[in-house]
Each structure stands twice: as structure tokens, then as C-alpha cells.
Design a protein around this motif. Structure first.
Motif, short mmCIF file in Angstrom:
data_model
loop_
_atom_site.label_atom_id
_atom_site.label_comp_id
_atom_site.label_asym_id
_atom_site.label_seq_id
_atom_site.Cartn_x
_atom_site.Cartn_y
_atom_site.Cartn_z
N SER A 104 -9.21 5.34 9.75
CA SER A 104 -8.70 6.70 9.83
C SER A 104 -7.95 6.91 11.14
O SER A 104 -8.33 6.37 12.17
CB SER A 104 -9.85 7.71 9.76
OG SER A 104 -9.37 9.03 9.90
N ARG A 124 -12.95 12.96 12.06
CA ARG A 124 -12.97 13.42 10.66
C ARG A 124 -13.65 12.40 9.75
O ARG A 124 -14.35 12.76 8.81
CB ARG A 124 -11.55 13.71 10.18
CG ARG A 124 -10.95 14.96 10.76
CD ARG A 124 -9.65 15.31 10.05
NE ARG A 124 -8.88 16.30 10.76
CZ ARG A 124 -9.04 17.61 10.59
NH1 ARG A 124 -9.92 18.07 9.74
NH2 ARG A 124 -8.30 18.46 11.27
N ALA A 125 -13.42 11.11 10.02
CA ALA A 125 -14.06 10.07 9.22
C ALA A 125 -15.57 10.12 9.40
O ALA A 125 -16.33 9.92 8.44
CB ALA A 125 -13.52 8.70 9.61
N ILE A 153 -17.42 12.82 10.22
CA ILE A 153 -17.93 14.02 9.54
C ILE A 153 -17.91 13.84 8.03
O ILE A 153 -18.86 14.21 7.34
CB ILE A 153 -17.14 15.27 9.98
CG1 ILE A 153 -17.42 15.57 11.46
CG2 ILE A 153 -17.47 16.47 9.10
CD1 ILE A 153 -16.49 16.60 12.07
N LYS A 154 -16.84 13.23 7.51
CA LYS A 154 -16.76 13.00 6.05
C LYS A 154 -17.89 12.08 5.60
O LYS A 154 -18.54 12.34 4.57
CB LYS A 154 -15.41 12.40 5.69
CG LYS A 154 -15.26 12.15 4.18
CD LYS A 154 -13.91 11.58 3.83
CE LYS A 154 -13.69 11.36 2.36
NZ LYS A 154 -14.81 11.05 1.51
N LYS A 155 -18.14 11.02 6.35
CA LYS A 155 -19.21 10.10 5.96
C LYS A 155 -20.55 10.82 6.00
O LYS A 155 -21.38 10.65 5.08
CB LYS A 155 -19.23 8.88 6.90
CG LYS A 155 -20.30 7.87 6.55
CD LYS A 155 -20.07 7.23 5.20
CE LYS A 155 -21.11 6.17 4.90
NZ LYS A 155 -20.87 5.52 3.60
N ASP A 181 -21.15 13.96 5.52
CA ASP A 181 -21.19 14.83 4.34
C ASP A 181 -21.41 14.02 3.06
O ASP A 181 -22.24 14.38 2.21
CB ASP A 181 -19.89 15.63 4.21
CG ASP A 181 -19.76 16.74 5.24
OD1 ASP A 181 -20.79 17.18 5.79
OD2 ASP A 181 -18.62 17.17 5.49
N ASP A 182 -20.70 12.90 2.94
CA ASP A 182 -20.79 12.07 1.73
C ASP A 182 -22.20 11.54 1.49
O ASP A 182 -22.63 11.41 0.34
CB ASP A 182 -19.82 10.89 1.80
CG ASP A 182 -18.37 11.30 1.64
OD1 ASP A 182 -18.08 12.47 1.30
OD2 ASP A 182 -17.49 10.44 1.89
N SER A 220 -18.46 19.64 13.12
CA SER A 220 -19.53 19.31 12.19
C SER A 220 -20.47 20.49 11.97
O SER A 220 -20.80 21.22 12.91
CB SER A 220 -20.35 18.12 12.73
OG SER A 220 -21.42 17.84 11.85
#
Length: 147
Positions: free
Chosen positions: A92, A97-98, A100-102, A104-105, A137
Motif C-alpha cells: 500500500s 490505511r493498510a 486499519i483495513k487489516k 477491520d477485516d 482507527s
């Protein structure tokens, strides 16, 4: 309270200490961990010495190798501690952002990460991944700082 912890790492000495502390925390909490390393894509115009000395293919191969080494070491440490661990390597332009996305995922309920503690102009110019994760986050973030 915490059962699913994300520990992002770049493999630096401080991030490795944060990983060790995160594994110990997870063991005490009876939690599982996910370890993430994020590689920034190759930039044609860059000040990163690894990118300046490499072709795109060389950089990508070295990035995959480095990420694999970081993640393999994390698995060994977590297995020794008896902490369930999964790993992931993301790419990324925006590392925070990567992360936070992880989180969340995977449904993380805590992020444990290092802060290199840059101040002054370094913090203004480079920014801080940890500060950006803290700012953006909605998941609690525990920051490991060098003593």
C-alpha cells in the motif's frame, strides 16, 4: 477483554521489540494475534535508497523476501509462546490505511505497534504511521515506545 490483536511490524529493531511485547501481552490475555507487514509499492521517483538502487522487479522480489523473513520470525516467536498467530503481507502507498483495513477485516479488538518517536521536522516531513493509525482507527491502539 482483548482476544484478537493485530501487530503491524516493519522488522525494525523497535518494531521487533513491540512484536515481542505484543506476543507476551497476547499470551497473558489468552488472545490470538495477526502480524502484518506492509510494503510500499515501487516508486519511479523516490528518495528511498532501496528503490533508487533497484529495478521494479528487484525491489518487489526483495520486498517479498524481507516480508517473508519478518513474518516467519513472528510465527516462530508466537509458536514458542503458545500464542495462535496468522500473518499477512500487504502492499500500500498508505501504510496506516493498510493497517486499519487489516484490523477491520480480521475483527481486531486491539492494535499493538511501535512508534519510532520522531519529533520536530522529521515528524512533519515523514509523518508518523503510528500517529495516523491513532488518529484514524476506531480500534484501541497500544503504542510501544523505546524506553
Amino acid at each position: 477483554m482483548f482476544r484478537n490483536i493485530l501487530i503491524p511490524t516493519d522488522g525494525s529493531p523497535l518494531a521487533t521489540l513491540a512484536l515481542d511485547a505484543g506476543i507476551a501481552f497476547a499470551k497473558e490475555a489468552g488472545a490470538k494475534i495477526a502480524v502484518l507487514t506492509v510494503t510500499e509499492p515501487f516508486h519511479l521517483f523516490s528518495t528511498d535508497t532501496e528503490q533508487l538502487a533497484s529495478t521494479r522487479e528487484d525491489y518487489e522480489a526483495l520486498a517479498r523476501q524481507h516480508a517473508g523473513e519478518i513474518l516467519a520470525a513472528a510465527v516462530v516467536k508466537s509458536e514458542r509462546a503458545g500464542v495462535p498467530c496468522e500473518t499477512d503481507h500487504a502492499r500500500s502507498h498508505e501504510v496506516y490505511r493498510a493497517i486499519i483495513k487489516k484490523a477491520d477485516d480480521i475483527g481486531a479488538d486491539l492494535i499493538i505497534m511501535a512508534s519510532h518517536g520522531r519529533g520536530g521536522v522529521g515528524a512533519l516531513v515523514l509523518g508518523s504511521v503510528a500517529a495516523k493509525v491513532l488518529t484514524h482507527s476506531t480500534i484501541p491502539v497500544l503504542i510501544y515506545r523505546k524506553k
